[in-house]
Write an enzyme that holds these catalytic residues in place. Structure first.
Site, PDB file in Angstrom:
ATOM      1  N   GLY A  45       0.812  -1.207   0.000  1.00  0.00           N
ATOM      2  CA  GLY A  45       0.000   0.000   0.000  1.00  0.00           C
ATOM      3  C   GLY A  45       0.848   1.259   0.000  1.00  0.00           C
ATOM      4  CB  SER A  46       0.089   4.622   1.278  1.00  0.00           C
ATOM      5  OG  SER A  46      -1.095   4.766   0.527  1.00  0.00           O
ATOM      6  CB  THR A  47       4.558   1.548   3.416  1.00  0.00           C
ATOM      7  OG1 THR A  47       4.287   0.292   2.785  1.00  0.00           O
ATOM      8  CG2 THR A  47       3.757   1.672   4.703  1.00  0.00           C
ATOM      9  CG  PHE A  48       5.849   0.780  -3.271  1.00  0.00           C
ATOM     10  CD1 PHE A  48       6.871  -0.142  -3.146  1.00  0.00           C
ATOM     11  CD2 PHE A  48       5.700   1.447  -4.482  1.00  0.00           C
ATOM     12  CE1 PHE A  48       7.731  -0.414  -4.204  1.00  0.00           C
ATOM     13  CE2 PHE A  48       6.547   1.188  -5.547  1.00  0.00           C
ATOM     14  CZ  PHE A  48       7.567   0.250  -5.405  1.00  0.00           C
ATOM     15  CE  LYS A  49       0.094   6.593  -1.940  1.00  0.00           C
ATOM     16  NZ  LYS A  49      -1.081   7.146  -1.253  1.00  0.00           N
TER      17      LYS A  49
END
Length: 483
Positions: A216-220
């Site tokens: 999810g958004s941790t990959f941002k």
């Protein structure tokens, strides 16, 4: 008559040569494989008669062998078994080994080539074989905090020392008690094994390193690193960030979770986009940079490589050839992006360590029965993922996430924390994954952590990385920083 005898003699010679060849082949090429098989009862009986070395945290054993008065001679026991089970694994007469017990087996039972001189001394002095001890890098307070934080949840926590790669905590829940599998009551061992394998929550699964999940958004953080490294973006660069982002080749747009644009603008800065975890902004960046740039950046953080062979870790993955809509989804950690909690801890640790990703390790040293050090792990650089300048920019952006954005539950009084939340959607049938990854202190990092919650028994609308995962990360960081 002579002809028949000659044929019989030739056949006998051929059979003898075949027997010798097969014996030579088994001894020279397959002995290690056969000796290592869990179903080799002769070797198993022999190994259970060895005084197996301890698994230690400092000088404290979390796994050891005690003399007993039965045919096995030694009983393996585990202190705080469920807390450390994902690391120690188990040593079972019936079901073999797992974890450190498996991957450091030759050291623990004393048969490793590095211990050959010690074995010779034991033979000369007529002493029984004794295994070496294995000292781990875990921080007991951080490990306990991670385990406690996961109570009532299904998930995993990994904490690292960003400067060295030492694993400070590695916990998963639900867990199991390895003492039940090490028992000498083989009927009870089989019952415990059956119970483990019938449990739908899979308590024997090491979710920290052996399973991958959509980050999810941790990959941002990876997408931000690629953007800043490209030279096309700075933390203050405006990025197209409407409530909905039309995607090429599809009629399905990419949307923000809250249904609004980012920070009250259709062109939020990169810092605001990360602070508010803006999907459309990072989808825009993904389309701009393309999949090859994102994949290369992910690889520099360790994606595509297996880490922690001590625990048979698996590789995290970025999709091989995504189309444009899939690339936009990949840029926000969706589509076919898959990561272990260990991998996302490595991303945070790499940013914390001025862009240098250190190779994670769990075994500090191995010591023979004479307490002399046989081997010791030295810190090793894996990749320079980003420049120190980009790392500093990204650190300040992550501090904003914790101070003013979705990561507020991770704030620590008197300590600046840098972090990123994530909530990864999968399907309507199952709850989202809640993530949080962070490091602290931001200006002199001592610990980096990743928390993944697979299931928390709460309403779907209450599932978010900031709510569920960030408080656990906070407690683990506090445990490390308090010492």
């Amino acid at each position: 008559m002579n002809s028949a005898i000659r044929r019989l003699a030739v056949a006998a010679i051929v059979l003898m040569l075949a027997l010798m060849a097969n014996s030579t082949y088994l001894q020279a090429f397959r002995s290690d494989e056969l000796n290592g098989r869990n179903d080799n009862r002769r070797v198993r009986d022999s190994q259970f008669s060895v005084d197996r070395g301890a698994i230690l945290l400092g000088n404290t054993p979390i796994a050891k062998s005690d003399p007993v008065d039965d045919r096995f001679k030694y009983q393996r026991s585990y202190a705080n078994g469920p807390v450390y089970a994902p690391v120690t694994g188990y040593y079972s007469y019936v079901y073999g080994r797992a974890g450190i017990e498996l991957n450091m087996n030759s050291e623990l039972n004393g048969s490793d080539p590095s211990l050959a001189f010690r074995r010779i001394i034991d033979v000369i002095s007529n002493r029984p074989q004794k295994g070496a001890s294995v000292t781990l890098t875990l921080n007991p307070k951080a490990q306990q905090a991670a385990y406690n934080g996961l109570k009532g949840k299904i998930g995993a926590v990994v904490a690292l020392d960003p400067k060295t790669g030492k694993v400070l905590a590695l916990a998963t829940r639900p867990s199991y008690d390895p003492n039940e599998l090490a028992s000498h009551d083989l009927g009870k061992v089989r019952d415990a094994w059956d119970k483990l394998n019938k449990d739908e929550n899979k308590p024997a699964t090491n979710r920290a390193v052996r399973e991958t999940y959509p980050p999810g958004s941790t990959f941002k953080l990876v997408t931000s690193a690629a953007a800043l490294s490209s030279g096309k973006y700075t933390p203050e660069t405006p990025v197209h960030s409407p409530a909905e982002l039309p995607l090429p080749e599809t009629t399905t747009p990419l949307v923000n979770e809250n249904g609004r644009n980012c920070g009250g603008s259709d062109n939020a800065t990169l810092t605001v986009a990360l602070r508010d975890s803006c999907n459309t902004a990072f989808g825009t960046i993904g389309l701009d940079l393309g999949p090859d740039v994102l994949r290369d950046q992910a690889a520099k953080f360790g994606f595509g490589e297996r880490h922690l062979p001590e625990l048979s870790g698996v590789a995290s993955q970025f999709p091989g050839d995504p189309n444009k809509p899939q690339t936009a989804q990949s840029a926000i950690g969706q589509f076919d992006v898959r990561a272990t909690p260990l991998q996302m801890a490595m991303v945070a640790a790499g940013i914390a360590n001025k862009g240098e990703v250190m190779k994670p390790y769990l075994v500090q040293n191995v010591k023979g029965s004479d307490l002399k050090t046989v081997s010791e792990t030295k810190p090793e650089s894996l990749h320079q993922a980003i420049t120190p300048e980009v790392a500093q920019q990204l650190t300040q952006m992550m501090v904003t996430v914790v101070n003013d954005g979705t990561g507020k539950p991770a704030r620590i009084s008197g300590v600046q924390v840098a972090g990123k939340t994530g909530t990864a959607q999968t399907s309507p049938e199952r709850p989202p994954f809640a993530w949080f990854t962070a490091f602290a202190p931001a200006d002199n990092p001592q610990v980096a952590v990743a928390v993944m919650i697979e299931k928390a028994n709460v309403e779907r609308n209450d599932i978010a990385g900031g709510k569920l995962a960030a408080p656990i990360a906070k407690s683990v960081m506090e445990a490390v920083l308090s010492q």
